[in-house]
Design an enzyme around this catalytic site. Sequence first.
Site, PDB file in Angstrom:
ATOM      1  N   HIS A 127       0.794  -1.235   0.000  1.00 54.09           N
ATOM      2  CA  HIS A 127       0.000   0.000   0.000  1.00 54.09           C
ATOM      3  C   HIS A 127       0.823   1.279   0.000  1.00 54.09           C
ATOM      4  O   HIS A 127       0.273   2.370  -0.046  1.00 54.09           O
ATOM      5  CB  HIS A 127      -0.953   0.011   1.207  1.00 54.09           C
ATOM      6  CG  HIS A 127      -0.239   0.282   2.507  1.00 54.09           C
ATOM      7  ND1 HIS A 127       0.449  -0.686   3.176  1.00 54.09           N
ATOM      8  CD2 HIS A 127      -0.110   1.410   3.234  1.00 54.09           C
ATOM      9  CE1 HIS A 127       0.982  -0.168   4.271  1.00 54.09           C
ATOM     10  NE2 HIS A 127       0.662   1.104   4.335  1.00 54.09           N
TER      11      HIS A 127
HETATM   12  C1  UD1 Z   1      -1.998   5.481   6.258  1.00 55.23           C
HETATM   13  C2  UD1 Z   1      -0.695   5.914   6.949  1.00 55.23           C
HETATM   14  C3  UD1 Z   1       0.365   4.843   6.752  1.00 55.23           C
HETATM   15  C4  UD1 Z   1      -0.137   3.485   7.207  1.00 55.23           C
HETATM   16  C5  UD1 Z   1      -1.438   3.182   6.490  1.00 55.23           C
HETATM   17  C6  UD1 Z   1      -2.017   1.873   6.920  1.00 55.23           C
HETATM   18  C7  UD1 Z   1      -0.227   8.325   6.956  1.00 55.23           C
HETATM   19  C8  UD1 Z   1       0.600   9.374   6.352  1.00 55.23           C
HETATM   20  N1  UD1 Z   1      -0.172   7.133   6.351  1.00 55.23           N
HETATM   21  O1  UD1 Z   1      -1.747   5.410   4.863  1.00 55.23           O
HETATM   22  O2  UD1 Z   1       1.499   5.176   7.517  1.00 55.23           O
HETATM   23  O3  UD1 Z   1       0.817   2.494   6.908  1.00 55.23           O
HETATM   24  O4  UD1 Z   1      -2.376   4.229   6.786  1.00 55.23           O
HETATM   25  O5  UD1 Z   1      -3.166   1.588   6.196  1.00 55.23           O
HETATM   26  O6  UD1 Z   1      -0.886   8.562   7.940  1.00 55.23           O
HETATM   27  N2  UD1 Z   1      -9.272   5.028   2.272  1.00 55.23           N
HETATM   28  C9  UD1 Z   1     -10.481   4.371   2.185  1.00 55.23           C
HETATM   29  N3  UD1 Z   1     -11.010   3.851   3.324  1.00 55.23           N
HETATM   30  C10 UD1 Z   1     -10.392   3.959   4.537  1.00 55.23           C
HETATM   31  C11 UD1 Z   1      -9.154   4.611   4.605  1.00 55.23           C
HETATM   32  C12 UD1 Z   1      -8.610   5.150   3.463  1.00 55.23           C
HETATM   33  O7  UD1 Z   1     -11.067   4.246   1.126  1.00 55.23           O
HETATM   34  O8  UD1 Z   1     -10.934   3.492   5.545  1.00 55.23           O
HETATM   35  C13 UD1 Z   1      -8.684   5.615   1.064  1.00 55.23           C
HETATM   36  C14 UD1 Z   1      -8.449   7.101   1.268  1.00 55.23           C
HETATM   37  O9  UD1 Z   1      -9.551   7.854   0.903  1.00 55.23           O
HETATM   38  C15 UD1 Z   1      -7.256   7.349   0.377  1.00 55.23           C
HETATM   39  C16 UD1 Z   1      -6.490   6.059   0.469  1.00 55.23           C
HETATM   40  O10 UD1 Z   1      -7.401   5.055   0.889  1.00 55.23           O
HETATM   41  O11 UD1 Z   1      -7.638   7.543  -0.952  1.00 55.23           O
HETATM   42  C17 UD1 Z   1      -5.323   6.141   1.398  1.00 55.23           C
HETATM   43  O12 UD1 Z   1      -5.698   6.462   2.728  1.00 55.23           O
HETATM   44  P1  UD1 Z   1      -4.826   7.441   3.671  1.00 55.23           P
HETATM   45  O13 UD1 Z   1      -5.394   7.473   5.047  1.00 55.23           O
HETATM   46  O14 UD1 Z   1      -4.570   8.702   2.972  1.00 55.23           O
HETATM   47  O15 UD1 Z   1      -3.412   6.786   3.755  1.00 55.23           O
HETATM   48  P2  UD1 Z   1      -2.914   5.285   3.785  1.00 55.23           P
HETATM   49  O16 UD1 Z   1      -2.299   4.989   2.474  1.00 55.23           O
HETATM   50  O17 UD1 Z   1      -3.972   4.359   4.308  1.00 55.23           O
END
Ligand code: UD1
Length: 363
Positions: free
Chosen positions: A206
């Site tokens: 991821h």
């Molecule tokens: C975040 C953390 C990372 C951790 C990871 C575990 C930061 C900078 N990054 O990254 O350190 O390893 O979590 O998962 O804090 N999304 C969904 N549903 C959710 C959560 C996210 O659809 O429940 C989507 C968001 O809208 C976004 C993408 O997934 O488009 C990434 O989510 P985001 O929270 O920005 O960062 P992660 O890549 O999950």
Amino acid sequence: MYKVLSVVGARPNFMKVGPIHRALSAKENIESIICHTGQHYDEKMSKVFFEDLEMPKPHIYLGVGGGSHAEQTGKVMIEFEKEVMNLKPDLVLVVGDVNSTLACSIVAKKLHIPVVHVEAGLRSFDREMPEEINRIVTDSISDMFFVTEDSGEKHLLGDGVSSERIHFTGNVMIDSLVHFKEKASRSSVLADNGLSKGEYLLVTLHRPSNVDSIESLTTLAEILNAVAEKIKIVFPIHPRTMNNLKKNKLSSDNDTIILLVPQGYLVFLQLMQNSKGLLTDSGGIQEETTFLNIPCLTLRDNTARPVTIDLGTNILLPLDKELILSNLDKVISGNWKQGQIPRMWDGKAAERMADIIEDFLSK
Ligand code: UD1
């Protein structure tokens, strides 16, 4: 009664705060309160973890959701500040390195509330990673530091933190693993997917550096297709990765690659503890596989957790098809280094933390 406000935001936070909440709640003079920022919000990324880890529903939910780094961090700060002003906790506890960790530690310090950082001092020395910025800023303003491995202590001392503020407490994520290992083994996930112990590889990817570009996604797809000729692959897909696969119209029709939605804590633990090895870019999984003595190939140029390489079963690999395939061959043939369990990764970290917190508050 002292109030300790613990922050969770994203998936890797829940299994760290779960045991700490249990240990703090066992103290007669401490009220343990959990604030969930809502950085992760899908049921599969959040709610299922509270159920699996037997945690209470968060006392406070900020519901911030996704967004750019500044949007997400800013929203958490605005909402968290209101709650802290209202609650007036005696201590704010933050874990790990996600955006919520950074946002809440800044808010607490500006309201003159002491902050304890769990998993402090870790460094990848890669400032392109948002997590590294989150770690550096959080450590620069925290009052008390709980460290999981020697490198954490060394970096903090190097940054001028006095040794009496640093506590080597061990790894609280391993507390959850030890506590729930047996319960996880009752999951039916292996039978449900036609899997047997040691006969599949588990994959999680991821990190933006691996999944945000079409080039790296295509290389990864080639690697997975080549490995699937030799062994089954189980791949629970993170929302970030899924969004990018869809955007680039990538899919799999290879029936030895089992694609799953993100899994809860217990199911994932069961998949991990029965797998032949892991191919991952996660931070926490590097530690869990070291504890379980299972091979771990980490697709990154660096790690903030060097003990998993020095003592454990982890190696780092760049996104190089030949190199990854030759290492996966070693995993498949059972030709991998034996690891040792690092110091104080023993399932009792949260109890040590709760004792130190009680001492700190009563001074
Ligand atoms: C975040 C953390 C990372 C951790 C990871 C575990 C930061 C900078 N990054 O990254 O350190 O390893 O979590 O998962 O804090 N999304 C969904 N549903 C959710 C959560 C996210 O659809 O429940 C989507 C968001 O809208 C976004 C993408 O997934 O488009 C990434 O989510 P985001 O929270 O920005 O960062 P992660 O890549 O999950």
